[in-house]
Design a protein around this motif. Structure first.
Motif, PDB file in Angstrom:
ATOM      1  N   VAL A 102       0.269  -0.943  -0.406  1.00 16.06           N
ATOM      2  CA  VAL A 102      -0.161  -0.290   0.099  1.00 16.06           C
ATOM      3  C   VAL A 102       0.720   0.653  -0.064  1.00 16.06           C
ATOM      4  CG1 VAL A 102      -0.523   0.776   2.730  1.00 16.06           C
ATOM      5  CG2 VAL A 102      -1.642   1.040   0.539  1.00 16.06           C
ATOM      6  N   ALA A 103       1.595   1.458   0.658  1.00 16.93           N
ATOM      7  CA  ALA A 103       2.959   2.518   0.851  1.00 16.93           C
ATOM      8  C   ALA A 103       3.249   2.379  -0.466  1.00 16.93           C
ATOM      9  CB  ALA A 103       4.068   2.279   1.946  1.00 16.93           C
ATOM     10  N   GLU A 104       4.061   1.668  -1.422  1.00 20.70           N
ATOM     11  CA  GLU A 104       4.337   1.673  -2.154  1.00 20.70           C
ATOM     12  C   GLU A 104       4.020   2.291  -3.700  1.00 20.70           C
ATOM     13  OE1 GLU A 104       6.850   2.425  -5.055  1.00 20.70           O
ATOM     14  OE2 GLU A 104       7.324   2.270  -3.089  1.00 20.70           O
ATOM     15  N   HIS A 105       2.689   1.785  -3.646  1.00 18.63           N
ATOM     16  CA  HIS A 105       0.993   2.524  -4.410  1.00 18.63           C
ATOM     17  C   HIS A 105       0.568   3.648  -3.663  1.00 18.63           C
ATOM     18  CE1 HIS A 105       0.898  -1.849  -6.187  1.00 18.63           C
ATOM     19  NE2 HIS A 105       0.218  -2.093  -5.227  1.00 18.63           N
ATOM     20  N   CYS A 106       0.883   4.197  -2.582  1.00 19.54           N
ATOM     21  CA  CYS A 106       0.354   5.194  -2.626  1.00 19.54           C
ATOM     22  C   CYS A 106       1.469   6.142  -3.461  1.00 19.54           C
ATOM     23  CB  CYS A 106       0.541   5.746  -1.032  1.00 19.54           C
ATOM     24  SG  CYS A 106       0.451   7.413   0.077  1.00 19.54           S
ATOM     25  N   ARG A 107       2.914   5.862  -3.023  1.00 20.16           N
ATOM     26  CA  ARG A 107       4.588   6.437  -3.588  1.00 20.16           C
ATOM     27  C   ARG A 107       4.091   7.126  -5.434  1.00 20.16           C
ATOM     28  NH1 ARG A 107       7.552   3.635  -1.586  1.00 20.16           N
ATOM     29  NH2 ARG A 107       7.680   5.156   0.699  1.00 20.16           N
ATOM     30  N   GLU A 108       3.594   5.645  -5.788  1.00 20.72           N
ATOM     31  CA  GLU A 108       4.127   5.247  -7.356  1.00 20.72           C
ATOM     32  C   GLU A 108       2.249   6.358  -7.701  1.00 20.72           C
ATOM     33  OE1 GLU A 108       3.304   1.887  -8.085  1.00 20.72           O
ATOM     34  OE2 GLU A 108       5.731   0.713  -7.871  1.00 20.72           O
ATOM     35  N   TRP A 109       1.492   6.185  -7.443  1.00 22.83           N
ATOM     36  CA  TRP A 109       0.022   7.579  -7.621  1.00 22.83           C
ATOM     37  C   TRP A 109       0.087   8.749  -6.896  1.00 22.83           C
ATOM     38  CZ3 TRP A 109      -3.553   6.365 -10.876  1.00 22.83           C
ATOM     39  CH2 TRP A 109      -3.900   5.233 -11.788  1.00 22.83           C
ATOM     40  N   LEU A 110       0.761   8.924  -6.421  1.00 26.20           N
ATOM     41  CA  LEU A 110       1.155  10.031  -6.196  1.00 26.20           C
ATOM     42  C   LEU A 110       1.947  11.108  -7.108  1.00 26.20           C
ATOM     43  CD1 LEU A 110       2.080  10.936  -1.776  1.00 26.20           C
ATOM     44  CD2 LEU A 110      -0.217  11.013  -3.506  1.00 26.20           C
ATOM     45  N   LEU A 137      -1.451   3.036   9.272  1.00 26.35           N
ATOM     46  CA  LEU A 137      -1.541   4.296   8.466  1.00 26.35           C
ATOM     47  C   LEU A 137      -0.529   5.408   8.561  1.00 26.35           C
ATOM     48  CD1 LEU A 137      -4.243   5.904   7.088  1.00 26.35           C
ATOM     49  CD2 LEU A 137      -4.770   6.756   9.460  1.00 26.35           C
ATOM     50  N   GLY A 138      -0.286   4.722   9.033  1.00 30.43           N
ATOM     51  CA  GLY A 138       1.429   5.254   9.488  1.00 30.43           C
ATOM     52  C   GLY A 138       2.273   5.403   8.378  1.00 30.43           C
TER      53      GLY A 138
END
Length: 180
Positions: A102-110, A137-138
């Protein structure tokens, strides 16, 4: 709310995050959808994926029409991002909290959203945390801090109209504050 008769909001994120479901849950009409059977495996019971876009509308109490668009999550449909994001007042980045990446997907999509629509207001909505006891969430907040982004981050059930509506209200508040 605005001087406009209509505003455009885009739901973005990886395959299986809940973009189409969120749009369906909050729309005033059945969405136009370009879903086709999946050719690759994803977690869960998902059998279809969006290949062009989803579209529907929501009428606010003040008469404003909110046009809701959903982006395809697969990278090979990435060319659709600039087309669909054109004219949008903001984006909801929908992430799957049950996905270990999830964190990596967040980074990629941002990064992708910034590349095609720099400066667009974004809120992050995370689904499926109810089935992800290890979700943190952190980790997502750390990605946002690293990107120097201050934006609402919330968990929500994309199937629930009230919860999806809260995500949209958060985005509208951020977008309208940025417009002032």
């Amino acid at each position: 709310m605005t001087d406009l008769d209509a505003v455009k909001i885009v739901f973005a994120g990886p395959v299986g995050a809940g973009k189409t479901t969120a749009i369906r849950s909050v729309s005033d009409m059945p969405p136009v959808s370009t879903e086709v059977p999946l050719l690759e495996d994803v977690d869960g019971d998902k059998t279809t994926t969006t290949v062009a876009l989803d579209f529907s509308t929501l009428l606010l109490d003040d008469g404003t029409v909110v046009q809701l668009y959903g982006l395809p999550g697969q990278e090979h449909f990435g060319f659709m991002r600039a087309i669909v994001l054109s004219g949008a007042i903001g984006a909801v980045l929908v992430l799957n909290g049950a996905d270990e990446q999830v964190a990596e997907h967040c980074r990629e999509w941002l990064a992708s959203l910034n590349e095609v629509a720099a400066g667009i207001p974004i809120v992050v909505g995370i689904t499926r945390t109810d089935i992800a006891p290890a979700f943190d969430l952190g980790e997502v907040r750390a990605v946002l801090r690293a990107a120097d982004m201050v934006t609402p981050v919330m968990t929500f059930d994309a199937r629930e109209s009230a919860q999806t509506g809260q995500v949209l209200r958060s985005l509208l508040a951020v977008a309208l504050a940025d417009a002032c």
